[in-house]
Design an enzyme around this catalytic site. Structure first.
Site, PDB file in Angstrom:
ATOM      1  N   CYS A   1      26.784  -1.869  23.262  1.00  0.00           N
ATOM      2  CA  CYS A   1      27.951  -1.344  23.982  1.00  0.00           C
ATOM      3  C   CYS A   1      27.627  -0.871  25.393  1.00  0.00           C
ATOM      4  CB  CYS A   1      28.603  -0.220  23.179  1.00  0.00           C
ATOM      5  SG  CYS A   1      27.613   1.290  23.159  1.00  0.00           S
TER       6      CYS A   1
ATOM      7  N   ASP B   1       0.189   0.630  -6.912  1.00  0.00           N
ATOM      8  CA  ASP B   1      -0.283   1.125  -5.624  1.00  0.00           C
ATOM      9  C   ASP B   1       0.401   2.447  -5.309  1.00  0.00           C
ATOM     10  OD1 ASP B   1      -1.847   1.078  -3.441  1.00  0.00           O
ATOM     11  OD2 ASP B   1      -0.689  -0.407  -2.330  1.00  0.00           O
TER      12      ASP B   1
ATOM     13  N   LYS C   1      -7.724  -7.929  -7.686  1.00  0.00           N
ATOM     14  CA  LYS C   1      -6.658  -7.706  -6.717  1.00  0.00           C
ATOM     15  C   LYS C   1      -5.886  -8.984  -6.396  1.00  0.00           C
ATOM     16  CE  LYS C   1      -7.010  -4.200  -4.150  1.00  0.00           C
ATOM     17  NZ  LYS C   1      -7.919  -3.257  -3.545  1.00  0.00           N
TER      18      LYS C   1
ATOM     19  N   CYS D   1      21.889   5.299  20.593  1.00  0.00           N
ATOM     20  CA  CYS D   1      23.149   5.061  21.282  1.00  0.00           C
ATOM     21  C   CYS D   1      24.092   6.178  20.844  1.00  0.00           C
ATOM     22  CB  CYS D   1      23.727   3.709  20.886  1.00  0.00           C
ATOM     23  SG  CYS D   1      25.459   3.534  21.375  1.00  0.00           S
TER      24      CYS D   1
ATOM     25  N   GLU E   1      -3.271  -4.522 -17.068  1.00  0.00           N
ATOM     26  CA  GLU E   1      -2.162  -3.695 -16.579  1.00  0.00           C
ATOM     27  C   GLU E   1      -1.968  -3.941 -15.093  1.00  0.00           C
ATOM     28  OE1 GLU E   1      -3.319   0.360 -17.298  1.00  0.00           O
ATOM     29  OE2 GLU E   1      -3.809  -0.074 -19.388  1.00  0.00           O
TER      30      GLU E   1
ATOM     31  N   TYR F   1      -1.511   5.978 -17.770  1.00  0.00           N
ATOM     32  CA  TYR F   1      -2.252   4.835 -18.319  1.00  0.00           C
ATOM     33  C   TYR F   1      -3.644   5.169 -18.821  1.00  0.00           C
ATOM     34  CZ  TYR F   1      -3.674   5.038 -13.407  1.00  0.00           C
ATOM     35  OH  TYR F   1      -4.093   5.477 -12.185  1.00  0.00           O
TER      36      TYR F   1
HETATM   37  S1  IVH Z   1      -7.567   2.996 -14.805  1.00  0.00           S
HETATM   38  C1  IVH Z   1     -11.709   4.942 -15.318  1.00  0.00           C
HETATM   39  N1  IVH Z   1      -5.286   1.743 -14.572  1.00  0.00           N
HETATM   40  O1  IVH Z   1      -6.519   2.446  -9.149  1.00  0.00           O
HETATM   41  C2  IVH Z   1     -10.508   4.113 -15.114  1.00  0.00           C
HETATM   42  N2  IVH Z   1      -6.188   2.767 -12.630  1.00  0.00           N
HETATM   43  O2  IVH Z   1      -9.824   2.686  -8.176  1.00  0.00           O
HETATM   44  C3  IVH Z   1      -9.365   4.901 -14.580  1.00  0.00           C
HETATM   45  N3  IVH Z   1      -4.738   2.571 -10.645  1.00  0.00           N
HETATM   46  O3  IVH Z   1      -7.816   5.585  -8.737  1.00  0.00           O
HETATM   47  C4  IVH Z   1      -8.406   4.105 -13.783  1.00  0.00           C
HETATM   48  N4  IVH Z   1      -3.124   1.446 -11.623  1.00  0.00           N
HETATM   49  O4  IVH Z   1      -5.400   5.571  -9.205  1.00  0.00           O
HETATM   50  C5  IVH Z   1      -6.240   2.442 -13.934  1.00  0.00           C
HETATM   51  N5  IVH Z   1      -3.250   0.641 -14.552  1.00  0.00           N
HETATM   52  C6  IVH Z   1      -4.188   1.343 -13.923  1.00  0.00           C
HETATM   53  C7  IVH Z   1      -4.074   1.667 -12.551  1.00  0.00           C
HETATM   54  C8  IVH Z   1      -5.112   2.388 -11.937  1.00  0.00           C
HETATM   55  C9  IVH Z   1      -3.536   1.991 -10.493  1.00  0.00           C
HETATM   56  C10 IVH Z   1      -5.475   3.243  -9.562  1.00  0.00           C
HETATM   57  C11 IVH Z   1      -6.057   4.561  -9.961  1.00  0.00           C
HETATM   58  C12 IVH Z   1      -7.487   4.517  -9.543  1.00  0.00           C
HETATM   59  C13 IVH Z   1      -7.581   3.248  -8.751  1.00  0.00           C
HETATM   60  C14 IVH Z   1      -8.850   2.518  -9.092  1.00  0.00           C
END
Ligand code: IVH
Length: 694
Positions: free
Chosen positions: A406, A117, A309, A421, A113, A222
């Site tokens: 201007c 952010d 990442k 301005c 997934e 999610y």
């Molecule tokens: S799963 C136990 N899925 O990334 C697993 N987290 O440090 C629960 N985040 O705090 C997280 N997209 O806020 C998961 N598709 C995604 C995500 C996601 C963003 C964030 C989430 C979490 C941080 C991971």
């Protein structure tokens, strides 16, 4: 409101919920804005008449409510874990190796997934009803933000099934919405958000839910912590969440093995710049909950997932110079002119320095080596100056004291970060304003691109937005690259934006870019005045007074609107627009209310109330406004009538009379409104306004 039953009301709640889902989640609206607004207004009317009917999932929760003093803390016994993360392909392979080793001989499908952010949140549903929401916080302690979460239209207030469960996800800003928000903040002289994540966090964690409601926050769900009780796998969880009405990211992929995981990552990375949201990587999750359970977790992270990442979108380059741009409200924005550098797929040669405070804090000088970052901004930003690379030849830069276009002396108001301005005729401001006027969010005028706007302003054909409506094909033809066909297109597009019913007053007010009046405020102001000609015919004082008591329009906005109208060039602009046939209306119901306000028996009269009345104070306020009166919170020299209820001291009455205020009782007020007293101050009776006659 006679004849409305509670069942009618409940059906209306369901219907509005369905349209919210169609619009906000499925992106497939069945109703136009005006029809939706009409349904919504009807809902509000019923709720005002029958406050005891209001449902805990009423769409009216979407507008927020009274501010809170502080957020309650939510302490979890089982903390929300965070994810292990890596930037490194080899470490991802190690993660995969550990997983398959722990599940010998088994096939291990994954779900990949986007890692959104934004800000992690958790929602609680009971019997299908949203009852609570909290931020992730540090995992163990979060903040209860239920009222704010209810304003996020994508979050269902009630589910298709009466489920009791928790679900986690991410609140975020779409990049286009983020850019628009920052533009609006900067136009108001307020500091912009650094990136979409900060904007999401800052907008969700506001103590005033009505401000959160005005921010177009989004959410993706999610994760369901109860796992198998909800669905057998992560993939089927996403499917079930979607079926229940939750927004689920469509860019997730189910992957049979490690190669498919890598391919899914590469694919998202290649689309990164085109995604409508900011993703800082992918989350790779073991699909099967049975396998997840066997893998378990360390103290900090689950062993079945990892965040992989994307490379940071930063680059180092040199500042060649600093330019100052002039925005549509006159705000002067310093911009670094950079040696061109590659940054995640594009060549960058400009970076915003936002304002002089920010520039001073960074201590940017011409010639400096700097780190720039693209963090969901359209324009990258300078985030760091590499001071140890200075050789002494760098030149400090001071914000100009005059508008660079201007030459008018620039001003900086107290409490604002921007220097501006003040010259409304400044060609830079006029160009920006016309560009903004034409955008889709505003008057939506096709074919009016930036290069054409430059030419129109520079040739003197257009000095304000009203001049657009006088343009002819013949005037356009001599301009550069202007064939007859294009000229006709431009003129036709401008004419379309003026056609009766084509645009609402709300859009026009947004398009005029009044200070503090973004799209949401514009809707409230538009609803009050009904059509442009009505606003244009009022004095600035009358217009300001007419906004008194309008829910969510505070004194600051009223004063700023009054001030804007009081500037002779702005009053003239409105008159010029009306004369050019630009007189958009707000949809029917509001227009009717506004018409009543202009001709009702209390037209223009300022009425204050004191003591205990037979009716609720806000009911009296609504009735007064529906009959053209202006409801004042307190007695002043401008008040026409003081409606005295029971238990009002003589002193108060004498004080009012001393100011020339006439004191009447509630019955007189209502008989005036009903039109059955000959001495009513305004015109005659106006029919049955909202069923409020006694
Ligand atoms: S799963 C136990 N899925 O990334 C697993 N987290 O440090 C629960 N985040 O705090 C997280 N997209 O806020 C998961 N598709 C995604 C995500 C996601 C963003 C964030 C989430 C979490 C941080 C991971």
């Amino acid at each position: 409101m006679a004849g409305v039953t509670k069942d009618d009301y409940l059906a209306l709640v369901r219907e509005l919920q369905r349209h919210d889902h169609l619009y906000y989640v499925l992106d497939r609206p069945e109703l136009g804005d005006a029809d939706y607004d009409a349904l919504y207004r009807r809902l509000r009317e019923i709720e005002e008449t029958h406050p005891d009917w209001v449902m805990p999932d009423s769409p009216s929760l979407r507008v927020g409510g009274a501010p809170v003093a502080a957020f309650e803390q939510v302490v979890r016994d089982v903390p929300m874990l965070s994810l292990d993360n890596t930037y490194d392909a080899a470490e991802l392979a190690e993660f995969h190796g550990r997983v398959v080793e722990a599940l010998p001989g088994e096939a291990v499908p994954f779900v990949v997934e986007p890692k959104i952010d934004g800000l992690g949140i958790e929602l609680w549903y009971q019997g299908g009803l949203l009852v609570d929401a909290a931020t992730r916080g540090d995992g163990r302690t979060g903040e209860r933000i239920t009222r704010n979460a209810q304003t996020i239209r994508e979050i269902p207030l009630r589910l298709a099934e009466p489920l009791t469960f928790r679900v986690r996800g991410e609140v975020y800003f779409r990049l286009a919405d983020f850019a628009a928000l920052n533009e609006e903040l900067e136009a108001d002289g307020k500091p912009a958000f650094k990136n979409a994540r900060n904007a999401a966090a800052g907008s969700l964690r506001l103590l005033d839910p009505s401000v959160t409601a005005s921010r177009p926050l989004r959410v993706f769900l999610y994760h369901v912590p109860e796992g198998e009780a909800f669905a057998p796998t992560q993939w089927t969880t996403l499917e079930r969440l979607r079926a229940l009405g939750f927004p689920v990211c469509a860019d997730a992929a189910r992957c049979d093995g490690f190669e498919a995981v890598q391919a899914a990552y590469e694919k998202l990375l290649s689309r990164r710049e085109r995604l409508p949201y900011e993703a800082d990587g992918v989350v790779v999750k073991v699909d099967s909950y049975a396998q997840q359970r066997r893998l378990g977790a360390t103290a900090k992270y689950p062993r079945w997932a990892i965040a992989y990442k994307f490379p940071a979108r930063r680059a180092t380059t040199r500042v060649r110079g600093i330019l100052v741009q002039v925005g549509r409200t006159g705000a002067l924005t310093p911009v670094a002119d950079l040696e061109p550098v590659e940054l995640s797929g594009t060549t960058v040669s400009r970076a915003s320095l936002h304002n002089e405070d920010q520039m001073r804090a960074l201590d940017v000088r011409i010639g400096d080596a700097v780190v720039i970052e693209k963090a969901g901004e359209i324009i990258p930003q300078v985030i760091e100056v590499l001071k140890d690379r200075r050789d002494g030849g760098e030149q400090a830069f001071a914000m100009p004291q005059r508008c660079p276009v201007c030459g008018t002396p620039a001003e900086r108001r107290e409490g604002e970060v921007a220097r501006r301005c003040p010259n409304v005729r400044c060609p830079a401001r006029v160009k920006e304003l016309i560009r903004y006027f034409a955008t889709r969010r505003a008057m939506d005028v096709d074919h009016l691109g930036p290069a054409l706007v430059d030419q129109l302003v520079e040739s003197g054909l257009v000095r304000d937005v009203a001049d657009l409506y006088a343009l002819t094909v013949e005037q356009l033809l001599p301009l550069e690259r202007m064939a007859e066909k294009s000229a006709r297109n431009v003129v036709a597009a401008i004419a379309r934006s003026r056609a009766p019913g084509a645009r609402t007053l709300r859009r026009l007010l947004t398009a005029l870019g009044l200070p503090h009046v973004g799209d949401v405020m514009a809707a409230l102001v538009a609803a009050r005045f009904g059509r442009l000609s009505r606003l244009a015919a009022m004095s600035p004082e009358e217009a300001g007074a007419a906004l008194e008591g309008v829910h969510r329009i505070g004194p600051e906005i009223r004063e700023s609107l009054r001030e804007w109208l009081a500037a002779p060039e702005n009053g003239a602009l409105l008159a010029k627009l009306v004369a050019a046939g630009v007189d958009p209306e707000e949809p029917a119901a509001d227009a009717a209310a506004a018409a009543a306000a202009a001709t009702g028996p209390l037209a223009g009269k300022k009425i204050a109330v004191t003591g205990t009345l037979g009716r609720k104070r806000d009911q009296v306020q609504r009735d007064v406004e529906a009959h053209g009166g202006v409801f004042a919170r307190a007695v002043s020299g401008e008040t026409d009538y003081l409606v005295a209820g029971e238990k009002v001291g003589r002193k108060k009455i004498e004080a009012a009379e001393a100011k020339g205020v006439k004191v009447i009782d509630e019955e007189t007020l209502y008989r005036w409104m009903a039109g059955d007293l000959p001495d009513a101050p305004g015109g005659g009776p106006i029919g049955e306004p909202g069923g409020s006659n006694p």
